[in-house]
Scaffold this motif. Structure first.
Motif, PDB file in Angstrom:
ATOM      1  N   ASP A   1      -9.213  10.823  -8.903  1.00 13.01           N
ATOM      2  CA  ASP A   1      -8.465   9.737  -9.200  1.00 13.01           C
ATOM      3  C   ASP A   1      -7.148   9.400  -9.642  1.00 13.01           C
ATOM      4  OD1 ASP A   1     -11.089   8.884  -8.240  1.00 13.01           O
ATOM      5  OD2 ASP A   1     -12.115   8.422 -10.604  1.00 13.01           O
ATOM      6  N   ALA A   2      -5.922  10.166 -10.722  1.00 15.41           N
ATOM      7  CA  ALA A   2      -5.569   9.520 -11.003  1.00 15.41           C
ATOM      8  C   ALA A   2      -3.964  10.284  -9.564  1.00 15.41           C
ATOM      9  CB  ALA A   2      -5.189  11.130 -12.049  1.00 15.41           C
ATOM     10  N   LEU A   3      -4.900  11.429  -9.320  1.00 20.22           N
ATOM     11  CA  LEU A   3      -3.699  11.980  -7.912  1.00 20.22           C
ATOM     12  C   LEU A   3      -3.949  10.639  -6.640  1.00 20.22           C
ATOM     13  CD1 LEU A   3      -2.185  13.710  -6.198  1.00 20.22           C
ATOM     14  CD2 LEU A   3      -4.541  15.185  -5.530  1.00 20.22           C
ATOM     15  N   TRP A   4      -5.112  10.367  -6.697  1.00 19.16           N
ATOM     16  CA  TRP A   4      -4.817   9.220  -5.527  1.00 19.16           C
ATOM     17  C   TRP A   4      -4.188   7.992  -5.926  1.00 19.16           C
ATOM     18  CZ3 TRP A   4      -7.227   4.355  -5.442  1.00 19.16           C
ATOM     19  CH2 TRP A   4      -7.137   3.139  -4.729  1.00 19.16           C
ATOM     20  N   GLU A   5      -3.961   7.847  -6.959  1.00 18.92           N
ATOM     21  CA  GLU A   5      -3.200   6.651  -7.627  1.00 18.92           C
ATOM     22  C   GLU A   5      -1.959   6.713  -7.156  1.00 18.92           C
ATOM     23  OE1 GLU A   5      -4.411   4.808 -11.460  1.00 18.92           O
ATOM     24  OE2 GLU A   5      -6.348   4.452 -10.959  1.00 18.92           O
ATOM     25  N   VAL A   6      -1.285   8.686  -7.863  1.00 22.56           N
ATOM     26  CA  VAL A   6       0.153   8.410  -7.298  1.00 22.56           C
ATOM     27  C   VAL A   6       0.337   8.078  -6.259  1.00 22.56           C
ATOM     28  CG1 VAL A   6       1.319  10.260  -7.528  1.00 22.56           C
ATOM     29  CG2 VAL A   6      -0.028  10.043  -9.698  1.00 22.56           C
ATOM     30  N   GLN A   7      -0.724   8.749  -5.368  1.00 18.83           N
ATOM     31  CA  GLN A   7      -0.326   8.752  -4.206  1.00 18.83           C
ATOM     32  C   GLN A   7      -0.558   7.226  -3.245  1.00 18.83           C
ATOM     33  OE1 GLN A   7      -4.028  10.886  -1.994  1.00 18.83           O
ATOM     34  NE2 GLN A   7      -2.879  12.881  -2.666  1.00 18.83           N
ATOM     35  N   THR A   8      -1.306   6.158  -4.129  1.00 18.00           N
ATOM     36  CA  THR A   8      -1.398   4.982  -3.514  1.00 18.00           C
ATOM     37  C   THR A   8       0.486   4.286  -4.413  1.00 18.00           C
ATOM     38  OG1 THR A   8      -3.785   4.592  -3.525  1.00 18.00           O
ATOM     39  CG2 THR A   8      -1.694   2.820  -3.458  1.00 18.00           C
ATOM     40  N   LEU A   9       0.507   4.774  -4.681  1.00 12.72           N
ATOM     41  CA  LEU A   9       1.453   3.662  -6.027  1.00 12.72           C
ATOM     42  C   LEU A   9       2.696   4.773  -4.248  1.00 12.72           C
ATOM     43  CD1 LEU A   9       0.767   4.286 -10.048  1.00 12.72           C
ATOM     44  CD2 LEU A   9       1.355   2.109  -8.248  1.00 12.72           C
ATOM     45  N   GLY A  10       3.152   6.149  -4.410  1.00  7.54           N
ATOM     46  CA  GLY A  10       3.984   6.247  -3.367  1.00  7.54           C
ATOM     47  C   GLY A  10       4.429   5.767  -2.122  1.00  7.54           C
ATOM     48  N   ARG A  11       3.168   5.752  -1.633  1.00  9.76           N
ATOM     49  CA  ARG A  11       3.350   4.500  -0.413  1.00  9.76           C
ATOM     50  C   ARG A  11       3.703   3.708  -1.025  1.00  9.76           C
ATOM     51  NH1 ARG A  11      -2.149   7.592   0.384  1.00  9.76           N
ATOM     52  NH2 ARG A  11      -3.144   5.763  -0.399  1.00  9.76           N
ATOM     53  N   GLU A  12       3.066   3.061  -1.794  1.00  7.24           N
ATOM     54  CA  GLU A  12       4.077   1.143  -1.919  1.00  7.24           C
ATOM     55  C   GLU A  12       5.414   0.973  -2.220  1.00  7.24           C
ATOM     56  OE1 GLU A  12       1.458  -0.605  -5.418  1.00  7.24           O
ATOM     57  OE2 GLU A  12      -0.061  -0.452  -4.387  1.00  7.24           O
ATOM     58  N   VAL A  13       5.851   2.743  -3.324  1.00  4.66           N
ATOM     59  CA  VAL A  13       7.397   2.542  -3.214  1.00  4.66           C
ATOM     60  C   VAL A  13       7.388   2.931  -2.555  1.00  4.66           C
ATOM     61  CG1 VAL A  13       8.549   4.040  -4.278  1.00  4.66           C
ATOM     62  CG2 VAL A  13       6.888   3.595  -5.873  1.00  4.66           C
ATOM     63  N   ALA A  14       7.517   3.990  -1.256  1.00  2.00           N
ATOM     64  CA  ALA A  14       8.204   3.872   0.123  1.00  2.00           C
ATOM     65  C   ALA A  14       8.265   2.511   1.072  1.00  2.00           C
ATOM     66  CB  ALA A  14       7.453   5.130   1.070  1.00  2.00           C
ATOM     67  N   ALA A  15       7.316   1.636   0.975  1.00  4.57           N
ATOM     68  CA  ALA A  15       7.526   0.397   1.515  1.00  4.57           C
ATOM     69  C   ALA A  15       8.098  -0.407   0.981  1.00  4.57           C
ATOM     70  CB  ALA A  15       6.252  -0.068   1.533  1.00  4.57           C
ATOM     71  N   LEU A  16       8.235  -0.561  -1.152  1.00  2.04           N
ATOM     72  CA  LEU A  16       9.373  -1.281  -1.385  1.00  2.04           C
ATOM     73  C   LEU A  16      10.440  -0.457  -0.950  1.00  2.04           C
ATOM     74  CD1 LEU A  16       7.679  -2.009  -4.488  1.00  2.04           C
ATOM     75  CD2 LEU A  16       8.213  -3.861  -2.815  1.00  2.04           C
ATOM     76  N   ARG A  17      11.129   0.708  -0.542  1.00  2.00           N
ATOM     77  CA  ARG A  17      12.545   1.296  -0.651  1.00  2.00           C
ATOM     78  C   ARG A  17      12.576   0.875   0.827  1.00  2.00           C
ATOM     79  NH1 ARG A  17      11.334   6.933  -2.494  1.00  2.00           N
ATOM     80  NH2 ARG A  17      11.924   6.907  -4.730  1.00  2.00           N
ATOM     81  N   ALA A  18      11.075   0.603   2.048  1.00  2.00           N
ATOM     82  CA  ALA A  18      11.889   0.137   3.168  1.00  2.00           C
ATOM     83  C   ALA A  18      12.102  -1.395   3.303  1.00  2.00           C
ATOM     84  CB  ALA A  18      10.782   0.330   4.235  1.00  2.00           C
ATOM     85  N   GLU A  19      11.006  -2.376   2.351  1.00  2.00           N
ATOM     86  CA  GLU A  19      11.904  -3.949   2.399  1.00  2.00           C
ATOM     87  C   GLU A  19      13.041  -3.600   1.981  1.00  2.00           C
ATOM     88  OE1 GLU A  19       9.226  -7.882   1.020  1.00  2.00           O
ATOM     89  OE2 GLU A  19       9.026  -5.807   0.769  1.00  2.00           O
ATOM     90  N   THR A  20      13.634  -3.159   0.238  1.00  2.00           N
ATOM     91  CA  THR A  20      14.658  -2.822   0.306  1.00  2.00           C
ATOM     92  C   THR A  20      15.689  -2.866   0.682  1.00  2.00           C
ATOM     93  OG1 THR A  20      13.751  -1.864  -2.146  1.00  2.00           O
ATOM     94  CG2 THR A  20      16.266  -2.696  -1.874  1.00  2.00           C
ATOM     95  N   ASP A  21      16.013  -1.954   1.814  1.00  2.00           N
ATOM     96  CA  ASP A  21      16.704  -1.131   2.548  1.00  2.00           C
ATOM     97  C   ASP A  21      16.749  -2.143   3.754  1.00  2.00           C
ATOM     98  OD1 ASP A  21      17.447   1.204   1.538  1.00  2.00           O
ATOM     99  OD2 ASP A  21      16.553   2.527   2.463  1.00  2.00           O
ATOM    100  N   GLY A  22      15.612  -2.917   4.206  1.00  2.00           N
ATOM    101  CA  GLY A  22      16.225  -3.726   5.570  1.00  2.00           C
ATOM    102  C   GLY A  22      16.433  -5.111   4.739  1.00  2.00           C
ATOM    103  N   LEU A  23      16.541  -5.553   3.657  1.00  2.00           N
ATOM    104  CA  LEU A  23      16.902  -6.864   2.899  1.00  2.00           C
ATOM    105  C   LEU A  23      18.662  -6.245   2.619  1.00  2.00           C
ATOM    106  CD1 LEU A  23      14.206  -8.145   0.442  1.00  2.00           C
ATOM    107  CD2 LEU A  23      15.526  -9.423   2.305  1.00  2.00           C
ATOM    108  N   ARG A  24      19.141  -5.512   2.378  1.00  2.00           N
ATOM    109  CA  ARG A  24      20.488  -4.922   2.004  1.00  2.00           C
ATOM    110  C   ARG A  24      21.105  -4.942   3.770  1.00  2.00           C
ATOM    111  NH1 ARG A  24      19.051   0.426  -1.575  1.00  2.00           N
ATOM    112  NH2 ARG A  24      19.567  -1.120  -3.890  1.00  2.00           N
ATOM    113  N   ARG A  25      20.662  -4.446   4.757  1.00  2.00           N
ATOM    114  CA  ARG A  25      20.641  -4.410   5.882  1.00  2.00           C
ATOM    115  C   ARG A  25      21.350  -5.841   6.554  1.00  2.00           C
ATOM    116  NH1 ARG A  25      17.251  -0.641   6.901  1.00  2.00           N
ATOM    117  NH2 ARG A  25      15.826  -1.504   7.537  1.00  2.00           N
TER     118      ARG A  25
END
Length: 131
Positions: free
Chosen positions: A38-62
């Motif tokens: 369960d902890a590994l699944w949560e870490v993977q989910t958080l990793g996907r959310e962080v990746a999505a946030l990074r993509a959104e941040t990059d889009g906003l910077r552009r």
């Protein structure tokens, strides 16, 4: 290092009671594995959310970079500017009115404290009256 193991004869009922006590006190391997999974699944989910946030941040910077590259004399719609001015004026008026309401509330509670404080001190007559 050698382990010292002692075997003690004990009734089966007492052995069951001791095992149940240990089982209730400590987590089982299956439960531990499930918690790790369960902890590994949560870490993977958080990793996907962080990746999505990074993509959104990059889009906003552009987008910010694109807006900065526009010429300084960019035209602003007069109707939109009027709405912004009205919103700003209304926000300031609301803040001033709310400040007055809060000041009046403080004055009201101070008056209530004075009246209730006088009665607690043994004065039975309302404030401003003499008996």
């Amino acid at each position: 290092m050698a382990r010292l193991v002692k075997h003690v004869l004990m009734p089966a009922r007492l052995r069951r009671v001791v095992r149940d006590w240990f089982d209730s006190r400590y987590i089982s391997r299956a439960d531990h594995r499930r918690d790790v999974r369960d902890a590994l699944w949560e870490v993977q989910t958080l990793g996907r959310e962080v990746a999505a946030l990074r993509a959104e941040t990059d889009g906003l910077r552009r987008e910010v970079g694109r807006l900065r590259e526009q010429p300084a004399g960019t035209r602003i719609d007069p109707a939109r500017a009027d709405r912004w001015d009205d919103a700003h004026r209304l926000a300031q008026e609301t803040a001033a009115a709310l400040e007055r309401v809060l000041q009046n509330e403080v004055l009201l509670w101070q008056a209530v404290d004075r009246v209730s404080g006088g009665r607690e001190a043994g004065e039975g007559a309302p404030a401003g009256r003499t008996v």
